[in-house]
Motif scaffolding. Structure first.
Motif, PDB file in Angstrom:
ATOM      1  N   LYS A  94       0.835  -1.201   0.000  1.00 19.90           N
ATOM      2  CA  LYS A  94       0.000   0.000   0.000  1.00 19.90           C
ATOM      3  C   LYS A  94       0.867   1.247   0.000  1.00 19.90           C
ATOM      4  CE  LYS A  94      -4.005   2.108   0.382  1.00 19.90           C
ATOM      5  NZ  LYS A  94      -5.070   1.970  -0.632  1.00 19.90           N
ATOM      6  N   GLU A 132     -13.593  -4.686  -5.004  1.00 16.28           N
ATOM      7  CA  GLU A 132     -13.139  -5.092  -3.683  1.00 16.28           C
ATOM      8  C   GLU A 132     -11.629  -5.203  -3.704  1.00 16.28           C
ATOM      9  OE1 GLU A 132     -13.310  -9.209  -1.339  1.00 16.28           O
ATOM     10  OE2 GLU A 132     -15.219  -8.156  -1.353  1.00 16.28           O
ATOM     11  N   MET A 135      -6.837  -5.849   0.327  1.00 14.82           N
ATOM     12  CA  MET A 135      -6.810  -5.712   1.781  1.00 14.82           C
ATOM     13  C   MET A 135      -8.130  -6.190   2.396  1.00 14.82           C
ATOM     14  SD  MET A 135      -4.612  -4.302   4.110  1.00 14.82           S
ATOM     15  CE  MET A 135      -3.825  -2.839   3.424  1.00 14.82           C
ATOM     16  N   LEU A 136      -9.242  -5.805   1.790  1.00 19.33           N
ATOM     17  CA  LEU A 136     -10.556  -6.200   2.291  1.00 19.33           C
ATOM     18  C   LEU A 136     -10.743  -7.713   2.183  1.00 19.33           C
ATOM     19  CD1 LEU A 136     -13.333  -5.515   3.412  1.00 19.33           C
ATOM     20  CD2 LEU A 136     -14.070  -4.949   1.085  1.00 19.33           C
ATOM     21  N   ILE A 139      -8.681  -9.398   4.976  1.00 20.13           N
ATOM     22  CA  ILE A 139      -9.273  -9.270   6.315  1.00 20.13           C
ATOM     23  C   ILE A 139     -10.496 -10.165   6.451  1.00 20.13           C
ATOM     24  CG2 ILE A 139     -10.567  -7.666   7.794  1.00 20.13           C
ATOM     25  CD1 ILE A 139      -8.490  -5.537   7.121  1.00 20.13           C
ATOM     26  N   PRO A 154     -15.073  -3.803   6.125  1.00 23.52           N
ATOM     27  CA  PRO A 154     -14.746  -2.533   5.469  1.00 23.52           C
ATOM     28  C   PRO A 154     -14.287  -1.453   6.453  1.00 23.52           C
ATOM     29  CG  PRO A 154     -16.751  -3.450   4.538  1.00 23.52           C
ATOM     30  CD  PRO A 154     -16.420  -4.288   5.741  1.00 23.52           C
ATOM     31  N   VAL A 157     -10.705  -2.088   7.363  1.00 24.89           N
ATOM     32  CA  VAL A 157      -9.811  -1.624   6.294  1.00 24.89           C
ATOM     33  C   VAL A 157      -9.627  -0.111   6.386  1.00 24.89           C
ATOM     34  CG1 VAL A 157      -9.540  -1.349   3.803  1.00 24.89           C
ATOM     35  CG2 VAL A 157     -10.346  -3.521   4.730  1.00 24.89           C
ATOM     36  N   GLN A 158     -10.719   0.614   6.600  1.00 23.83           N
ATOM     37  CA  GLN A 158     -10.626   2.080   6.724  1.00 23.83           C
ATOM     38  C   GLN A 158      -9.731   2.475   7.892  1.00 23.83           C
ATOM     39  OE1 GLN A 158     -14.660   3.489   7.017  1.00 23.83           O
ATOM     40  NE2 GLN A 158     -15.002   3.412   4.812  1.00 23.83           N
ATOM     41  N   GLU A 161      -6.067   1.673   6.848  1.00 26.70           N
ATOM     42  CA  GLU A 161      -5.551   2.593   5.835  1.00 26.70           C
ATOM     43  C   GLU A 161      -5.416   4.009   6.379  1.00 26.70           C
ATOM     44  OE1 GLU A 161      -7.692   2.287   2.173  1.00 26.70           O
ATOM     45  OE2 GLU A 161      -6.685   0.404   1.669  1.00 26.70           O
TER      46      GLU A 161
END
Length: 202
Positions: A94, A132, A135-136, A139, A154, A157-158, A161
């Motif tokens: 990332k 999608e 990373m999602l 997880i 989700p 992930v937020q 990130e």
């Protein structure tokens, strides 16, 4: 594939690359279809055959960026490998994207365009949201395997990130700060992963 199809594909790619260069150099509002066509060495009619509007062209650039980032993030979950090492590899990928000059420049263009047209921003985000990311998927797989706590993937992930972008993206895009050095990237990635797993590990 026929020779005509190959030629069509080459012209489309030339248009996309020309548009990337123009948007990077001039921003969204100052970039014209005429300039993109001239740089791509195609007629304006040919450009419109591929992309009906400047908005469509810019959306395609964002899609190309997204696909590039998704391919970099395509590290599948492995049940028999340590979570920390897997997640560290994902976070480092990332950060490689976030430190890419082309990505940073186009992110600035996208943000500026969004500020002038919230409707355009909503459309761009909805297009990207249809995909999608790796990373999602990772997880969700770790949650299904019981190694990460069940919950809102989700949102997880937020959170992950945000820890990265708060140091390695937004200061560079919004305030012109220098990109992190490789050593700084590794340090940030390690601390981010440790903090994330301390909360989400089952």
């Amino acid at each position: 594939m026929t020779e005509q199809q190959r030629l069509t594909d080459r012209k489309r790619e030339a248009i996309v690359q020309a548009a990337i260069a123009e948007f990077r150099a001039n921003g969204f509002d100052a970039t014209s279809v005429d300039k993109v066509a001239a740089r791509a060495e195609v007629s304006k009619r040919t450009l419109y055959n591929h992309f009906p509007s400047k908005d469509e062209l810019f959306a395609e650039i964002l899609r190309v960026l997204w696909d590039s980032s998704a391919s970099r993030m395509d590290l599948p979950y492995h049940a028999d490998e340590p979570l920390e090492a897997q997640l560290l590899a994902l976070v480092m990928q990332k950060m490689a994207l976030l430190s890419d000059d082309n990505f940073l420049d186009l992110a600035r263009v996208a943000i500026a365009a969004a500020m002038h047209s919230p409707a355009r921003a909503k459309d761009m985000i909805s297009r990207l949201g249809e995909k999608e990311g790796g990373m999602l998927a990772w997880i969700r797989a770790a949650q299904k395997d019981g190694r990460l706590k069940a919950g809102d993937a989700p949102l997880a992930v937020q959170q992950l990130e945000s820890l990265v972008k708060g140091v390695a993206f937004w200061p560079q895009v919004a305030m012109g700060q220098p990109k992190l050095t490789p050593r700084e990237q590794r340090k940030l990635a390690a601390s981010t992963v440790a903090l994330f797993l301390s909360h989400h590990t089952a």
